[in-house]
Scaffold this motif. Structure first.
Motif, short mmCIF file in Angstrom:
data_model
loop_
_atom_site.label_atom_id
_atom_site.label_comp_id
_atom_site.label_asym_id
_atom_site.label_seq_id
_atom_site.Cartn_x
_atom_site.Cartn_y
_atom_site.Cartn_z
N LEU A 951 -4.30 10.75 -0.11
CA LEU A 951 -5.55 10.02 0.07
C LEU A 951 -5.39 8.87 1.05
O LEU A 951 -6.29 8.58 1.85
N ARG A 952 -4.22 8.20 0.99
CA ARG A 952 -3.98 7.11 1.93
C ARG A 952 -4.05 7.62 3.37
O ARG A 952 -4.64 6.99 4.25
N ALA A 956 -6.79 7.05 6.40
CA ALA A 956 -6.35 6.62 7.73
C ALA A 956 -6.84 7.54 8.82
O ALA A 956 -6.58 7.31 10.01
N GLY A 957 -7.53 8.63 8.44
CA GLY A 957 -8.13 9.51 9.43
C GLY A 957 -7.27 10.67 9.87
O GLY A 957 -7.55 11.31 10.88
N ARG A 958 -6.21 10.99 9.12
CA ARG A 958 -5.32 12.08 9.53
C ARG A 958 -5.87 13.44 9.14
O ARG A 958 -6.56 13.58 8.12
N THR A 959 -5.53 14.44 9.93
CA THR A 959 -5.90 15.82 9.64
C THR A 959 -4.91 16.40 8.63
O THR A 959 -3.87 15.79 8.33
N ASN A 960 -5.20 17.60 8.11
CA ASN A 960 -4.29 18.26 7.17
C ASN A 960 -2.93 18.52 7.81
O ASN A 960 -1.88 18.37 7.17
N ARG A 961 -2.93 18.91 9.09
CA ARG A 961 -1.65 19.18 9.76
C ARG A 961 -0.84 17.90 9.91
O ARG A 961 0.38 17.89 9.69
N ARG A 999 -13.80 1.16 -0.54
CA ARG A 999 -14.69 0.34 -1.38
C ARG A 999 -13.99 -0.08 -2.66
O ARG A 999 -14.19 -1.19 -3.16
N LEU A 1000 -13.16 0.81 -3.23
CA LEU A 1000 -12.44 0.48 -4.46
C LEU A 1000 -11.13 -0.25 -4.17
O LEU A 1000 -10.38 -0.57 -5.11
N GLU A 1001 -10.87 -0.46 -2.86
CA GLU A 1001 -9.69 -1.23 -2.44
C GLU A 1001 -8.39 -0.64 -3.01
O GLU A 1001 -7.53 -1.35 -3.53
N LEU A 1002 -8.28 0.69 -2.89
CA LEU A 1002 -7.07 1.36 -3.36
C LEU A 1002 -5.88 1.05 -2.46
O LEU A 1002 -4.72 1.08 -2.91
N PHE A 1003 -6.18 0.78 -1.19
CA PHE A 1003 -5.09 0.51 -0.24
C PHE A 1003 -5.43 -0.75 0.53
O PHE A 1003 -6.59 -1.08 0.76
N THR A 1004 -4.39 -1.46 0.94
CA THR A 1004 -4.61 -2.68 1.72
C THR A 1004 -4.97 -2.30 3.15
O THR A 1004 -4.64 -1.22 3.64
N LEU A 1008 -3.45 0.76 5.77
CA LEU A 1008 -4.29 1.70 6.51
C LEU A 1008 -4.08 1.55 8.01
O LEU A 1008 -4.02 2.54 8.74
N SER A 1009 -3.96 0.30 8.46
CA SER A 1009 -3.76 0.07 9.89
C SER A 1009 -2.44 0.67 10.35
O SER A 1009 -2.34 1.28 11.41
N GLU A 1010 -1.38 0.50 9.53
CA GLU A 1010 -0.07 1.04 9.86
C GLU A 1010 -0.12 2.56 9.94
O GLU A 1010 0.40 3.17 10.86
N GLU A 1011 -0.81 3.18 8.95
CA GLU A 1011 -0.91 4.63 8.95
C GLU A 1011 -1.69 5.10 10.18
O GLU A 1011 -1.37 6.13 10.78
N THR A 1012 -2.73 4.35 10.58
CA THR A 1012 -3.53 4.74 11.73
C THR A 1012 -2.71 4.71 13.01
O THR A 1012 -2.79 5.61 13.83
N LEU A 1013 -1.89 3.65 13.12
CA LEU A 1013 -1.07 3.53 14.32
C LEU A 1013 -0.06 4.66 14.42
O LEU A 1013 0.17 5.22 15.48
#
Length: 1019
Positions: A951-952, A956-961, A999-1004, A1008-1013
């Motif tokens: 889910l994290r 962060a916008g990642r695809t399944n692959r 919205r539930l603030e499950l992740f900081t 998320l920013s680190e995962e996105t990068l």
């Protein structure tokens, strides 16, 4: 002798129909328990509907139910409008006089349109809400009468019902909610051809879960044998049963005819022709009796004895003998009141009438008309004018028929039977050119028309003309729901006016077209109104001129408020006063005062609106008072005075219900729902909104109710229901007539739902569309909530990868819109502060100093949910500071916010507050259910450790692959994890899952920013 004949014609044994009778008895039992019942009984002619109804009503009488019967007349629109209801109400009044009087107390003059014995109708003037008001009062009358006594209301032969009767029946079936009442309507199913006017009604009623439909089948052979045995009082010969069953095909009435004919020895001469079968017994009557039968057949469904005598022109002894023979042969039967005769079965009447020669039919109708003119007391006063119009028309005497038909149209208008009025006026237009000029010149508009398109002449002395009829017909069509016919009439009228120009008449017809175009959903009506305005420009003041200006002002107030609308309203008031058009003046004053409130002068505007309301109430101008009860509280709400508006709206609902102003009631229910939502009374708000969706006569107030339900569902976190109600609201509003008061709230809700589902692109599309349309003056009450919702969505999505594209441009456009929107009232000043704070949060620059004044502003307002939301934001900002004092203050405001969220059932807010407290390790006062909740938010959602990791990455916008590569699993396994996560979260897509996680603030945000990068660009 009569008893013997009757026994041999009608079986004393009730055959079959066990299931159907059980259904009817079950309905009566349910009604006796306080649950109103609505039933439709269909079957082909002669199949036994009447016999079943008789058995049921006798059983109902034994169970102490009051039975009230009414039958539709066979001559359709030529008969008295609402005839079956008039008969049934008369029977109900006779059976329960005290209860009836108490139930109708105070509304006698209005109910007299259905039951003239109650008094004189208040007015015969056109009234757009008149029919709806009459329907509402009738429904409430029946509910009150049936409050203590089971009542069975039977309406027979619905296939002959006039349009007004059908409309009233449909209204009763939709709106009856209380009372120990059974409404049973019967109809011939074989008469309902593809274009029969009853077919759409049956289709509509089939969709109502509260309506049960019974279809009577033909008899089986065994049932036919039992019926014949009852008729013959002996066991029939099996071969004879087979023959009759084959020839009758199980139709109960045909079985009777065949059985009696065979018994009387005439079977051998009987052909298989249905017409011959129906006429054979008539033709066996003496010649004088046959002659009387023909007279009765052409007179209507029921004909009075004295009228028969006047038309038949027989000696009294000969007439009585002829009637005795017809009754003895079971062809005619005496009416229950004992003052007239009717055919025992309508099929026989139709066969006898069809057997008349054309000249014979015209002659009989002439005799009826002449007899009725010579002695009007021959028929009941309330039916006389309709009967006379029908007789003269079918006598083919245009000169006599035209004034009679016009008199009948006035009687129909007096009953608010506008569809019947339209048909009669169309008949008058058909006759117009056949009538001698001297006859037409003797007719006056003041006697026959209520609508006077000005011609510069006195309607009391000027002859009636064709355009007068067209004007009256156009309004009747609009009020009666026959808008297509009305549009065609206005089109023809405007073509005639091209040859003989008359600016005021043409403007009047263009006004009608504007109203009709809007009602038909073909446009907003402005082009037609603008044409009317051009036609009256420069002309002296007149009623039409004042009406055009008032309508232009009203249209502009809803679509394009501004200086032009203000000027039109001022001139409308001035012109209306000059020509004495009081109703128009009151409407224009109401519009003008509302424009003053919207323009930033609330105290002056509200004071004037109260004055208009008091004037309308004092003068009994119900439709203006109904509108004032909608507009005045609405304007109070527009400046944040919901608590002051609420009791006024309840007063307005009672007034609208009393006077049958259904649309005013529906609008007021919707506004009350809005006020109750703001005041934190959500269950009551939902109930009010549901009322708005049910009672409205028009689509738009129902759309407003659906919009309120969508708003509540969104606040409670029920996104599926919010989506459904939003779609319903859009369907009700349509796209033909966009107005800021509808389009902006729709955009706000659509944006909120899209944001909650993680569809940030769709949310932005709603915002951009609204920004392109702009916020006209006076629309800040709708504009601020929209801008706030957009700013909140951007702030919530600030760390989502999908929200990064075009983000700067969106925020820039939002900030520009915020700077331009009006903040005249304290409420909108508070909204402006809130929206600016959300924009700071969208840039991650919000601080306690940004949120503290917002909380202070809302603490002065009566809006607990809004206050709880901004307190939550303040708590988050305080906790970001990290100090002990800030933590203590954050805990205090979070507890207040949590209490409100739990009380309202605002689940998204409650969850968000709880998550914030958990992250900060703050203890909130909990209900037992909350105390047992897992401390870990992911565990509370049932997510495993691996699902949390997935889910994290989804957030962060990642695809399944990409997820598979990061977690060293296969893409298929990643897909399975994603599917499980979506199911556990109760969402439909990855975007919605990401939005919920944020919205539930499950992740900081850092995670998320680190995962996105590390994931690179989002596809």
């Amino acid at each position: 002798m009569l008893g013997t004949v009757e026994t041999r014609s009608v079986s004393p044994v009730f055959v079959g129909r066990t299931d159907e009778l059980g259904t009817l008895n079950d309905a009566l039992a349910r009604a006796a328990a306080g649950e109103p019942q609505a039933l439709l009984l269909g079957g082909e002619a002669g199949v036994g509907k009447t016999r079943l109804v008789e058995e049921f009503t006798m059983a109902a009488g034994r169970r102490e139910a009051v039975v009230a019967l009414g039958g539709c007349v066979e001559i359709g629109a030529d008969g008295l409008p609402f005839a079956p209801f008039s008969s049934a109400l008369r029977a109900l009044r006779d059976a329960l006089p005290e209860e009836f009087a108490a139930a109708g107390a105070g509304q006698e003059e209005e109910l007299a349109r259905l039951l003239p014995e109650l008094g004189e109708a208040t007015s015969s003037r056109h009234d757009e809400q008149g029919m709806a008001r009459l329907f509402e009062l009738t429904a409430r009358l029946l509910e009150r009468v049936a409050a203590d006594h089971p009542v069975v209301l039977v309406l027979e032969d619905l296939h002959w019902a006039d349009a007004s009767t059908r409309h009233l029946l449909a209204y009763l079936f939709r709106t009856l909610r209380t009372g120990r009442l059974v409404v049973l309507a019967t109809y011939r199913s074989d008469d309902i051809h593809r274009r029969h006017p009853l077919r759409p009604l049956l289709a509509e009623l089939d969709r109502l879960r509260t309506v049960r439909r019974i279809e009577l089948a033909r008899f089986t052979r065994d049932e036919v044998a039992r019926q014949i045995a009852g008729i013959l009082a002996a066991e029939p010969d099996p071969a004879r049963v087979d023959e009759i069953f084959e020839r009758s095909d199980g139709n109960a009435f045909f079985v009777e005819e065949l059985a009696v004919s065979g018994c009387e020895g005439c079977c051998d001469g009987l052909t298989d022709s249905l017409r011959d079968l129906l006429l054979v017994r008539v033709e066996k009557l003496p010649e004088t009796a046959q002659r009387v039968a023909r007279v009765v057949a052409e007179g209507g469904s029921t004909v009075e004895y004295r009228l028969i005598a006047a038309v038949a022109q027989l000696t009294e002894d000969d007439l009585i003998e002829a009637l005795r023979a017809a009754v003895g042969a079971n062809i005619l039967t005496v009416t229950p009141a004992g003052d007239g005769y009717r055919f025992r079965h309508s099929l026989v009447r139709e066969a006898v009438a069809d057997d008349l020669l054309p000249g014979e039919r015209s002659r009989l109708n002439r005799r009826y008309a002449e007899a009725l003119e010579a002695d009007p007391a021959l028929v009941a006063a309330d039916a006389r004018v309709m009967r006379l119009a029908s007789y003269w028309y079918h006598a083919h005497d245009a000169a006599k028929a035209l004034p009679a038909v016009l008199d009948a149209s006035v009687a129909a208008r007096r009953r608010h039977a506008y569809t019947e009025q339209l048909r009669l006026l169309e008949r008058a237009m058909e006759l117009w050119d056949s009538v001698p000029q001297e006859v037409r010149c003797a007719l006056r508009p003041v006697d026959y028309t209520e609508v006077y398109p000005p011609c510069g002449c006195d309607p009391a002395t000027t002859p009636l003309n064709y355009l007068d009829l067209m004007a009256e017909a156009a309004v009747a069509g609009r009020f009666g729901g026959e808008r297509e016919r009305a549009l065609k009439i206005t089109k023809r009228a405007l073509r005639l006016l091209e040859d003989e120009p008359d600016a005021l008449r043409a403007a009047w017809f263009w006004v009608q077209r504007s109203r009709l175009v809007q009602a038909q959903g073909r446009g907003d009506g402005w082009q037609e109104l603008a044409t009317a305005q051009d036609l009256v420009r420069g002309l002296p003041p007149s009623e039409v001129h004042a009406e055009v200006l008032a309508l232009v002002a009203g249209w502009s107030m809803l679509h394009r408020p501004g200086p032009e609308a203000f000027a039109a309203a001022e001139r409308a008031v001035e012109y209306a006063r000059m020509v004495g058009a009081r109703d128009t003046e009151l409407h224009a004053r109401l519009t003008l005062s509302g424009l003053k409130v919207d323009a930033g002068d609330p105290e002056t505007g509200l004071a004037e609106m109260r004055e208009v309301l008091q004037d309308a109430l004092a003068e009994g101008v119900h439709h203006v008072a109904g509108r004032a009860y909608v507009n005045l509280p609405s304007e109070l709400q527009s400046v944040g005075r919901d608590r002051e508006a609420a009791p006024l709206m309840r007063e307005g609902i009672a007034y609208a219900r009393k006077h049958g102003l259904l649309d005013s009631e529906a609008w007021t229910w919707g506004n009350l729902s809005d006020a109750l939502y703001s005041l934190g009374q959500w269950p009551q708000a939902a109930e009010a909104a549901a009322h708005a969706t049910r009672v409205g006569h028009s689509a738009k107030p129902r759309g407003a109710g659906a919009l309120k339900l969508a708003h509540l569902a969104l606040g409670r976190g029920d996104l599926a229901e919010a989506d459904r109600q939003l779609a319903a609201a859009r369907a009700h509003y349509g796209t033909h007539d966009p107005m800021p008061q509808a389009s902006l709230p729709l955009a706000r809700l659509a944006l909120g739902v899209a944001a909650a589902q993680g569809r940030i692109a769709d949310a932005r599309a709603e915002l951009l569309h609204a920004l392109e349309a702009g916020f006209p003056p006076g629309t800040q009450r709708y504009g601020w909530p929209l801008l706030l919702a957009a700013a909140t969505a951007e702030a919530d999505a600030r760390s989502l990868p999908a929200a990064q594209a075009d983000r700067a441009d969106i925020l820039d456009r939002l900030e520009k819109a915020v700077r331009k929107l009006t903040t005249g009232a304290p409420l909108w000043q508070a909204y402006a502060q809130w929206t600016r704070a959300e924009l700071l949060r969208a840039h991650s620059r919000d601080t306690p100093d940004a949120w503290s004044p917002v909380v202070t502003a809302f603490e002065c307002l009566d809006r607990p949910y809004d206050l709880a939301r901004v307190r939550h934001r303040l708590a988050a900002a305080l906790l970001s500071q990290g100090g002990d004092d800030e933590r203590d203050r954050a805990l205090e405001v979070l507890r207040l916010a949590a209490a409100v969220a739990d009380h309202l059932g605002a689940r998204p807010l409650a969850d968000t507050v709880a998550r914030l407290a958990q992250r900060a390790r703050l203890t909130l006062a909990r209900t037992p259910r909350q105390a047992l909740a897992p401390a870990d938010p992911a565990a509370a959602l049932g997510l495993t450790s691996r699902e949390r990791d997935v889910l994290r990455l989804v957030a962060a916008g990642r695809t399944n692959r990409q997820i598979a590569e990061t977690l060293f699993i296969s893409p298929k396994t990643a897909s399975v994890h994603v599917s499980n996560i979506l199911a556990k979260l109760g969402v439909s897509g990855r975007g919605e899952a990401a939005a919920l996680a944020h919205r539930l603030e499950l992740f900081t945000e850092e995670t998320l920013s680190e995962e996105t990068l590390t994931a690179g660009k989002t596809p």
